[in-house]
Write a protein that holds these residues in place. Structure first.
Motif, short mmCIF file in Angstrom:
data_model
loop_
_atom_site.label_atom_id
_atom_site.label_comp_id
_atom_site.label_asym_id
_atom_site.label_seq_id
_atom_site.Cartn_x
_atom_site.Cartn_y
_atom_site.Cartn_z
N VAL A 12 0.86 -1.18 0.00
CA VAL A 12 0.00 0.00 0.00
C VAL A 12 0.90 1.24 0.00
O VAL A 12 2.03 1.19 0.49
CB VAL A 12 -0.93 -0.01 1.23
CG1 VAL A 12 -0.15 0.07 2.53
CG2 VAL A 12 -1.98 1.08 1.16
N GLN A 13 0.38 2.31 -0.56
CA GLN A 13 1.13 3.57 -0.55
C GLN A 13 1.03 4.24 0.82
O GLN A 13 0.05 4.05 1.55
CB GLN A 13 0.61 4.50 -1.63
CG GLN A 13 0.97 4.08 -3.04
CD GLN A 13 0.61 5.12 -4.07
OE1 GLN A 13 -0.34 5.89 -3.88
NE2 GLN A 13 1.35 5.17 -5.16
N GLY A 15 0.10 6.64 3.61
CA GLY A 15 -1.17 7.32 3.81
C GLY A 15 -2.37 6.44 3.60
O GLY A 15 -3.50 6.83 3.93
N GLY A 16 -2.15 5.26 3.06
CA GLY A 16 -3.23 4.34 2.79
C GLY A 16 -3.62 3.51 4.00
O GLY A 16 -3.10 3.71 5.11
N SER A 17 -4.52 2.55 3.77
CA SER A 17 -5.06 1.73 4.85
C SER A 17 -5.05 0.26 4.47
O SER A 17 -5.12 -0.09 3.28
CB SER A 17 -6.51 2.14 5.16
OG SER A 17 -6.59 3.48 5.59
N ASN A 84 -4.62 2.63 9.52
CA ASN A 84 -4.82 3.82 8.71
C ASN A 84 -3.57 4.70 8.73
O ASN A 84 -2.70 4.54 9.59
CB ASN A 84 -6.01 4.62 9.23
CG ASN A 84 -7.31 3.85 9.18
OD1 ASN A 84 -7.52 3.01 8.30
ND2 ASN A 84 -8.20 4.13 10.12
N SER A 85 -3.51 5.64 7.80
CA SER A 85 -2.38 6.58 7.73
C SER A 85 -1.05 5.84 7.80
O SER A 85 -0.14 6.21 8.57
CB SER A 85 -2.48 7.60 8.87
OG SER A 85 -3.69 8.31 8.81
N VAL A 125 4.69 -0.75 2.97
CA VAL A 125 4.18 0.60 2.71
C VAL A 125 5.23 1.34 1.89
O VAL A 125 6.36 1.54 2.33
CB VAL A 125 3.90 1.35 4.02
CG1 VAL A 125 3.28 2.72 3.72
CG2 VAL A 125 2.98 0.53 4.92
#
Length: 127
Positions: A12-13, A15-17, A84-85, A125
């Motif tokens: 995931v990038q 800031g993603g979840s 999250n985040s 991430v």
């Protein structure tokens, strides 16, 4: 005896979840406190979050407080970790663990308090 199987990891990038799940076998899941830990290559295992068997008490590492949420569904024998985040420094293998001791409010950040462990799921991430 409890067997634990994690799922939900992935790439995931920042800031993603992601939401991790940990499915448990055995009829006594509802009496186990549960925890999530993580570990990167060459590093010690690190506490992330814990939840009492009643679900009424939770405890988080400072590094994830406000971003991650642990929850459980005893009817489904499953514990969750909503993340999250996400940050690149969250990139690790995540493990769930079961602790058969303690009261309905009991949680523990200590990995040696947990008797049963899953095989882990990788969370990556990207920045």
């Amino acid at each position: 005896q409890v067997q634990l199987v994690e799922s939900g990891g992935g790439l995931v990038q920042a800031g993603g979840s992601l939401r991790l799940s940990c499915a448990a076998s055995g009829r006594t899941f509802s009496s186990y406190a549960m925890g999530w830990f993580r570990q990167a290559p060459g590093k010690e295992r690190e506490f992330v979050a814990a939840i009492s068997w009643s679900g009424g008490s939770t405890y988080y590492a400072d590094s994830v407080k406000g971003r991650f949420t642990i929850s459980r569904d005893n009817a489904k024998n499953t514990v969750y970790l909503q993340m999250n985040s996400l940050k690149p420094e969250d990139t690790e293998v995540y493990y769930c663990a079961a602790n058969p001791y303690g009261s309905r409010w009991y949680t523990s950040p200590t990995d040696t308090d947990y008797d049963y462990w899953g095989q882990g799921t990788q969370v990556t991430v990207s920045s």
